[in-house]
Structures are given as C-alpha cells and as structure tokens.
Design an enzyme around this catalytic site. Structure first.
Site, short mmCIF file in Angstrom:
data_model
loop_
_atom_site.label_atom_id
_atom_site.label_comp_id
_atom_site.label_asym_id
_atom_site.label_seq_id
_atom_site.Cartn_x
_atom_site.Cartn_y
_atom_site.Cartn_z
N ASN A 7 -5.00 4.41 19.25
CA ASN A 7 -5.32 3.31 18.34
C ASN A 7 -5.08 3.78 16.91
O ASN A 7 -5.70 4.75 16.45
CB ASN A 7 -6.78 2.89 18.55
CG ASN A 7 -7.15 1.65 17.74
OD1 ASN A 7 -6.78 1.52 16.59
ND2 ASN A 7 -7.91 0.76 18.35
N HIS A 43 -5.57 -3.17 16.62
CA HIS A 43 -6.64 -4.17 16.70
C HIS A 43 -6.68 -4.93 15.38
O HIS A 43 -7.47 -4.59 14.49
CB HIS A 43 -7.97 -3.50 16.99
CG HIS A 43 -9.09 -4.45 17.27
ND1 HIS A 43 -10.14 -4.14 18.12
CD2 HIS A 43 -9.36 -5.70 16.83
CE1 HIS A 43 -10.98 -5.15 18.17
NE2 HIS A 43 -10.52 -6.11 17.39
N ARG A 45 -7.81 -7.52 12.83
CA ARG A 45 -8.94 -8.42 12.63
C ARG A 45 -8.57 -9.47 11.58
O ARG A 45 -7.66 -9.26 10.79
CB ARG A 45 -10.18 -7.63 12.21
CG ARG A 45 -10.78 -6.84 13.38
CD ARG A 45 -12.10 -6.16 12.97
NE ARG A 45 -12.84 -5.74 14.13
CZ ARG A 45 -12.70 -4.56 14.74
NH1 ARG A 45 -11.81 -3.70 14.28
NH2 ARG A 45 -13.44 -4.24 15.79
N GLU A 70 -5.35 -5.49 20.82
CA GLU A 70 -6.69 -5.91 21.21
C GLU A 70 -7.32 -6.74 20.11
O GLU A 70 -6.99 -6.59 18.93
CB GLU A 70 -7.56 -4.69 21.55
CG GLU A 70 -7.72 -3.67 20.45
CD GLU A 70 -8.53 -2.47 20.89
OE1 GLU A 70 -8.45 -2.09 22.07
OE2 GLU A 70 -9.26 -1.91 20.04
N THR A 100 -17.09 -2.35 14.04
CA THR A 100 -16.28 -1.92 15.18
C THR A 100 -16.76 -2.70 16.39
O THR A 100 -17.84 -3.32 16.35
CB THR A 100 -16.40 -0.40 15.40
OG1 THR A 100 -15.49 -0.01 16.45
CG2 THR A 100 -17.82 -0.01 15.79
N HIS A 190 -13.62 3.71 23.45
CA HIS A 190 -14.63 3.64 22.39
C HIS A 190 -15.46 4.91 22.41
O HIS A 190 -16.24 5.16 23.32
CB HIS A 190 -15.56 2.43 22.51
CG HIS A 190 -16.18 2.05 21.18
ND1 HIS A 190 -15.64 1.10 20.36
CD2 HIS A 190 -17.25 2.53 20.53
CE1 HIS A 190 -16.37 0.99 19.25
NE2 HIS A 190 -17.36 1.86 19.34
N GLY A 213 -8.94 6.12 19.17
CA GLY A 213 -8.50 6.05 17.79
C GLY A 213 -9.33 6.89 16.85
O GLY A 213 -8.88 7.90 16.32
#
Length: 238
Positions: A7, A43, A45, A70, A100, A190, A213
C-alpha cells in the site's frame, strides 16, 4: 504462496505534505514492483489527503503486477473503479474523516447494498474483496453477497500478538477456515509488520495476499525501500 501487495498511501502522504511531486508516487509504485512485490494497493479517500484519484489514473496503466484499489464504495469511488478497472477492488466501510480503516463490513446488515456493488464490479471483470472483522458468520455473509474474497482486518491480531499470539490469531484462523469453506479467497491487512507477519502466514498458509503499507514504509526509512520489500517477502516465505 501468499503474495505481498504494498500500500503506497504513506508515500503520497509525504508528497502531499509539501506539494510538488517529491517523492514521486508513480515511480515508487514501479520501483516497489521491481523490488519483488506482487501487487500495488491504493486507497483513495474523498479528501485526497494521500492517494489522489489522479494518481490512480496515472498508475493503473503502468502497473504490471496486481493493482488493488480499496475504499468505501461511494458514488465517486464506484465511478473511478469502473473507469480504471483494477485487478481487484477491496470494499472498506470507512467514514470520510477516518484516520485509517478501523472496522470491517457487517455483511449481514449490509447484504443488499454489498450484493449490488459486488455484482456491478464483477460484471466488469474486477475481482471483489470485502474487508471484514474476523468472524465466521461475517465471512459466510460475504460469500452470500457474491464476493470473490474477504480481507481480514488484522489490527486486533497485531495489537494482541506480543501479549499472547495464540489467542490473537485464534479468531482469524476460525474466520479464515470459514472463508475457505465458503469458497472465498483470503486476503489480510492492517498493522501487519516484520514482527507479526510470519506467524500469521504460518498459521493461515492459504492466505492469498497481504496488503501492507504503514509498517513497511516506516521500516523503509531505516532499511531502504528495496531491502524492506525483500525483508517482507522473506517473512512470507520462511
């Protein structure tokens, strides 16, 4: 063999802190591939505080390994995924202001919505993974929604690992076994790190992919990016 998807959000966070294009997020993605990683995860956002939608569009045609996007399937995210058509989309129920990701989907309460989203993406030839907490019933629910895989949210495992790794891994083994029973592929991510990754893979060796990540980029500050990617791959393959 479990694949490593890196990530790259934290690289984008550093770039965005000063503006400009240093570090170069696209170059970093390609370098990480060349260092042996089997996938790149982003990811985006809505506030674009790290990966931007424009990054996704730029990186997609250049990545030769698996490209995984994601995020929360809000309309703008769905449009982006349908446009760039990644190899995999991971559905994450994070709020727009979440620091997160901090929880998985309740696949039972959200079955109708998730079924619709899974169907749309799968019709485009995109593999769909649903981010879930380690609960067998939730994994079974993901299968009922039409997902191809689940991604186990591993924060609780990472938090409990040093205190009692067997207790920490137990719910993940149960959820992973249920996912396999339902015919789902299995991802995890995660807070996985060089400290806890190998034990996770040894206990759940049928895990298809880990997405890492934050810890990896932190380690790279000390070890360098190429060596760090190699160390994570070594932990997977031990």
């Amino acid at each position: 063999m479990t694949k490593l998807s890196v990530n790259i959000n934290k690289i984008a966070t550093i770039r965005n802190a000063r503006g400009g294009n240093m570090p170069d997020v696209t170059k970093a993605a390609l370098d990480i591939e060349s260092f042996g990683a089997e996938g790149i995860t982003v990811h985006p956002r809505p506030d674009e505080r790290h990966i931007r939608y424009s990054d996704v569009r730029e990186i997609r045609p250049l990545v030769k390994t698996e490209f995984n996007i994601e995020g929360n399937p809000i309309p703008s995210f769905i449009e982006l995924v349908n446009e760039v058509r990644p190899d995999q989309v991971t559905l994450v129920p994070d709020a727009h202001d979440a620091i997160t990701s901090n929880a998985g989907w309740d696949t039972l309460a959200n079955r109708g919505f998730l079924t619709e989203v899974c169907s749309e993406f799968k019709s485009k030839g995109i593999r769909v993974s649903i981010f879930i907490d380690p609960a067998p019933g939730i994994a079974e629910g993901a299968a009922a929604c039409g997902a191809d895989r689940v991604e186990l949210y591993t924060e609780a495992y990472a938090s409990g690992y040093l205190k009692d790794r067997e207790a920490a891994i137990a719910p993940y083994v149960a959820a992973a076994e249920e996912a396999r029973k339902c015919g789902l592929g299995l991802n995890a991510g995660h807070d996985l790190s060089l400290v806890n990754l190998n034990y996770f893979i040894r206990r759940i060796p049928w895990c298809d992919e880990v997405s890492i990540g934050h810890a990896l980029i932190c380690d790279a500050l000390y070890l360098g990016l190429e060596r760090t990617v190699g160390e994570y791959l070594r932990q997977i393959k031990l």
